[in-house]
Enzyme design. Structure first.
Site, PDB file in Angstrom:
ATOM      1  N   ASP A 293      14.937 -25.361  -9.961  1.00  0.00           N
ATOM      2  CA  ASP A 293      13.824 -24.911 -11.179  1.00  0.00           C
ATOM      3  C   ASP A 293      13.116 -23.605 -10.830  1.00  0.00           C
ATOM      4  OD1 ASP A 293      13.944 -27.012 -13.179  1.00  0.00           O
ATOM      5  OD2 ASP A 293      12.988 -28.371 -12.105  1.00  0.00           O
TER       6      ASP A 293
HETATM    7  C1  BGC Z   1      13.196 -31.153  -9.553  1.00  0.00           C
HETATM    8  C2  BGC Z   1      14.694 -30.670  -9.453  1.00  0.00           C
HETATM    9  C3  BGC Z   1      15.007 -29.482  -9.091  1.00  0.00           C
HETATM   10  C4  BGC Z   1      14.635 -29.212  -7.682  1.00  0.00           C
HETATM   11  C5  BGC Z   1      14.840 -28.096  -7.296  1.00  0.00           C
HETATM   12  C6  BGC Z   1      12.726 -30.919  -8.132  1.00  0.00           C
HETATM   13  O1  BGC Z   1      11.415 -30.823  -7.968  1.00  0.00           O
HETATM   14  O2  BGC Z   1      13.049 -32.471  -9.713  1.00  0.00           O
HETATM   15  O3  BGC Z   1      15.255 -30.998 -10.882  1.00  0.00           O
HETATM   16  O4  BGC Z   1      16.521 -29.381  -9.160  1.00  0.00           O
HETATM   17  O5  BGC Z   1      13.062 -29.486  -7.867  1.00  0.00           O
HETATM   18  O6  BGC Z   1      14.080 -26.742  -7.728  1.00  0.00           O
END
Ligand code: BGC
Length: 812
Positions: A483
């Site tokens: 993200d």
């Molecule tokens: C989110 C995921 C994401 C991960 C890596 C998490 O906080 O819930 O959807 O893939 O972070 O960024």
């Protein structure tokens, strides 16, 4: 250093000091009513949705840590204490907290008086039971007072901590007998209220926080409790609370139980009132009557235990490694249930008022849960798919209560569509239930444009086919799994959300990781097409996948010793040797190899060797190296964290199992297990003073080598790590993997792992699988014998209706 120990026979973690490095919590409830509960009785409760239907108030990031909860105070003479130590923090003569599967037990004693609490949410009702057992262990009679205390939240937890100009004037309660009714907003648009009750006559009560605590006191020293007498206050606005007083006398050796029930009650619109402004209590009274005796509570608790016995019997292992047995048979599966229920909504790191259910998160959570309760997974798949858009893209999150996509964050996370294929394929492989593909499912919750689920999967697949960039790799959009890799965002001002600022998609920024996903789930999609008799579509899908595989293995996807991570919006490499910082990322190495990319060419092995050489640490594999030391506007949030934390070179536990699975794909069981072991709670328990989060549960992130607190965990409980680790250990390392044709057994274990047994319930059958192997062997099935018959390959053919399978596997 440890702060407790595992009691495997009871499936409990026993915490022996209240002074854990951080609050160590548990979850109560598996259906609609949930409570978070810490080892010092902190936490809060909600019905279905932690944001919209919050029963009790919690103060985040407060000092001392973990300040609000469901507390019992005991006042004997001038001594005031709590069985769970907080909030008074009076030194106890003994303390113990046992976090179990769906329940927690506390035991504290002071001056010969012992208090035990059993807290759980019964399976069939929307309430939490706390049974308080008081035992006089001294040689003389004792007279003392017990006080209960919860602080109500005014339902919408977000509004509750912001909109004071309104909510200081809305609080309302009623009190009848020993039951306190929280009826805030009931007069207008709500048809629900909350109750807090005890199954005994009370001496007094309070429902106004000011009266109970006092404006300049705190839960550590409530004024009314110090005075030894609650005041009978009826809250009007401000902060309603519920506190009972019980005056108790116990003879030497005598014991007494009190059953407290915190409940949520809904009334039909036309049965809201008993009389003018007096709420209809019929349903509350009926609920309380179900738990007003010890026998009834015992029965409900036994039912909960039985329920979990059933669930946890679906996959069990007996090996010579206790830590593996403990994680597989108990804690890992338990966490899978919790992540399935909560997604990323409510934990001690997720406020319950922010993210609801994540599209990609929930699809992945399902992978570790589907064997437990396939019907709930089915329902979830339909809910998730209903938030997809017609072009195959998807809302990134949705709210559990409304099940509607969350427009604040919107869509544009280009990995999302493929996770729907992952979840659906896992469900069908588990159950054989192909009918789900024919279910009519709306797009963006609009029934008028509903299509069969299979059409949703096709659009997921085609979304990637139709959104490729200059290298023929998938466009990344706002971000892919990571993200924080926001390649189209270019944010320069504080306060702009990296996830929503800037265009949702650019024509240049691409993701190699999504390419790996496309290979893995594109093939799973093709298999579903085969099963539906759609040979042409299956061939088309496979051809697309092969195109992608070529691109991944070409210079576009391969950097010489590892897979590239992405291309930014200028077309520059992210995760390549030419980058000064962020030369190598874990995600494409794990996912491309687990998808089988580069296995034949030797690139898979090389990529994993590079991971070991450049990203590995004693606490797990870091997400990237070298860490970003300056902010890169063209990369976004990833470079906003100090080096070593979160997505900037932290050990992101979620993708460690991808590497471990990838290692099993190339047959290196020793290394696969080494990766498994490093983030495994049963192993990190030994270093709880460094790791700090709960030693029975995975956390999202462990600080990487560049961080000041290398090895420190954060964000425990709600992480895709739970599901992926369970998939890894159960399906790849122990190797019992559901396929459309039947259960496959193809373990990849450490050379010295020894023989082991797995019992797996799969569709109508129970499979008793016994695996034998000589030392030194890591992978390979030499012999598969099913009910005395030799079978070729490693798949146990599925026989409809057959209930027992005796399976012997010889590795070699
Ligand atoms: C989110 C995921 C994401 C991960 C890596 C998490 O906080 O819930 O959807 O893939 O972070 O960024």
């Amino acid at each position: 250093m440890k702060f407790g120990y595992f009691d495997d026979a009871n499936r409990e973690y026993v915490i022996t000091t209240p002074r854990t490095p951080l609050p160590w919590i548990n979850y109560l409830g598996c259906n609609e009513f949930f409570s978070l509960i810490s080892n010092t009785c902190g936490g809060y409760s909600f019905y279905k949705d932690a944001k919209l239907l919050r029963l009790t108030r919690y103060r985040y990031n407060d000092m001392p840590l973990d300040c609000n909860g469901k507390y019992f105070y005991i006042k004997e003479g001038d001594t005031l204490w709590n069985p769970g130590w907080k909030p008074t923090q009076t030194e106890l003569d003994s303390y113990e907290c046992r976090h179990g599967i769906g329940y927690s037990k506390f035991s504290g004693s002071k001056n010969g008086l012992k208090a035990d609490i059993l807290s759980f949410v019964p399976l069939k009702d929307t309430c939490e039971i706390s049974r308080l057992t008081l035992t006089n262990e001294s040689g003389a009679d004792k007279t003392f007072s017990v006080f209960s205390y919860v602080e109500w939240c005014l339902w919408n937890a977000d509004d509750d901590m912001k909109n004071f100009q309104r909510n200081f004037s809305t609080g309302e309660v009623e009190v009848v007998g020993s039951t306190i009714y929280h009826k805030t907003e009931y007069r207008e648009r709500r048809n629900h209220y909350a109750i807090y009750s005890v199954n005994a006559p009370i001496t007094a009560f309070d429902t106004s926080r000011d009266a109970f605590i006092g404006a300049y006191h705190s839960p550590a020293n409530p004024e009314a409790v110090l005075a030894g007498k609650l005041t009978g206050s009826i809250a009007s606005g401000w902060s309603p609370v519920a506190a009972h007083q019980l005056d108790v006398t116990l003879k030497a050796g005598e014991s007494k139980d009190f059953i407290f029930v915190l409940g949520y009650v809904e009334n039909p619109e036309d049965e809201k009132w008993e009389s003018h402004q007096v709420i209809n209590k019929t349903r509350a009274i009926a609920l309380l009557a179900k738990y007003d005796t010890d026998a009834k509570v015992d029965a409900a608790f036994a039912e909960l235990k039985e329920y979990w016995n059933g669930l946890l019997s679906k996959y069990t292992v007996e090996s010579s490694n206790d830590k593996v047995n403990r994680m597989v048979n108990i804690w890992n599966q338990y966490q899978c249930m919790v992540t399935f229920n909560m997604s990323r909504s409510a934990s001690y790191y997720e406020s319950g008022i922010g993210r609801g259910m994540g599209f990609r998160d929930s699809c992945q959570d399902l992978l570790g849960f589907v064997h437990l309760i396939p019907d709930r997974a089915r329902e979830r798949i339909i809910d998730i798919a209903s938030t997809q858009f017609q072009d195959g893209s998807a809302y990134h999150q949705y709210q559990p209560l409304t099940k509607k996509g969350n427009s604040d964050i919107g869509s544009g996370f280009n990995d999302d569509p493929l996770w729907l294929i992952a979840g659906t394929s896992a469900y069908i492989r588990e159950t054989g239930d192909m009918t789900i593909l024919d279910e009519m499912v709306p797009f963006d919750n609009d029934e008028s444009v509903a299509q069969p689920l299979m059409e949703h999967l096709k659009r997921s697949f085609d979304y990637i086919v139709n959104h490729k960039g200059p290298h023929k790799l998938p466009l990344i959009g706002r971000a892919d799994w990571n993200d924080c890799l926001n390649l189209n965002c270019h944010s320069t001002q504080p306060g702009e959300s990296f996830q929503t600022f800037g265009p949702s998609e650019g024509p240049v920024a691409e993701s190699v990781f999504i390419g790996g996903m496309f290979v893995k789930y594109g093939l799973e999609y093709a298999e579903l097409c085969d099963l539906q008799g759609k040979a042409e579509e299956a061939a088309r899908a496979r051809a697309e996948v092969e195109e992608m595989r070529k691109v991944l293995l070409s210079d576009a996807g391969w950097d010489g010793d590892w897979f590239v991570r992405a291309y930014d919006s200028y077309g520059n490499k992210v995760g390549g040797k030419e980058c000064e910082e962020g030369q190598i990322f874990i995600e494409p190495q794990g996912f491309c190899v687990l998808a089988g990319v580069g296995v034949e060419t030797g690139q898979a092995q090389k990529a994993l060797d590079s991971v070991k050489e450049r990203l590995d640490t004693q606490y797990g594999i870091m997400i990237l190296q070298p860490a970003y030391t300056v902010y890169h506007e063209e990369l976004g949030e990833v470079s906003s964290y100090p080096p070593g934390y979160k997505e900037n070179a932290g050990i992101f536990c979620h993708n460690n199992p991808w590497v471990s699975i990838a290692e099993t794909v190339i047959g290196r069981g020793d290394r696969a297990f080494e990766v498994y072991r490093k983030t495994c709670p049963a192993y990190t328990e030994e270093i709880s003073e460094i790791h700090r989060t709960e030693p029975y549960i995975y956390c999202q992130m462990v600080a990487g080598r560049d961080a000041k607190f290398h090895g420190e965990g954060k964000n425990s409980w709600l992480t895709g790590t739970a599901a992926w680790t369970f998939v890894n250990i159960s399906q790849y390392i122990l190797g019992v993997y559901p396929t459309h044709q039947g259960l496959s057994v193809d373990p990849c274990v450490p050379s010295d792992f020894g023989d082991f047994k797995v019992t797996r319930k799969f569709r109508e059958g129970t499979y008793h699988i016994s695996v034998r192997k000589a030392d030194g062997i890591q992978k390979g099935v030499k012999e598969l014998i099913v009910d005395g018959q030799k079978v070729d390959g490693h798949i146990i053919p599925y026989v409809k209706g057959k209930t027992e399978y005796q399976v012997e596997v010889v590795m070699g």
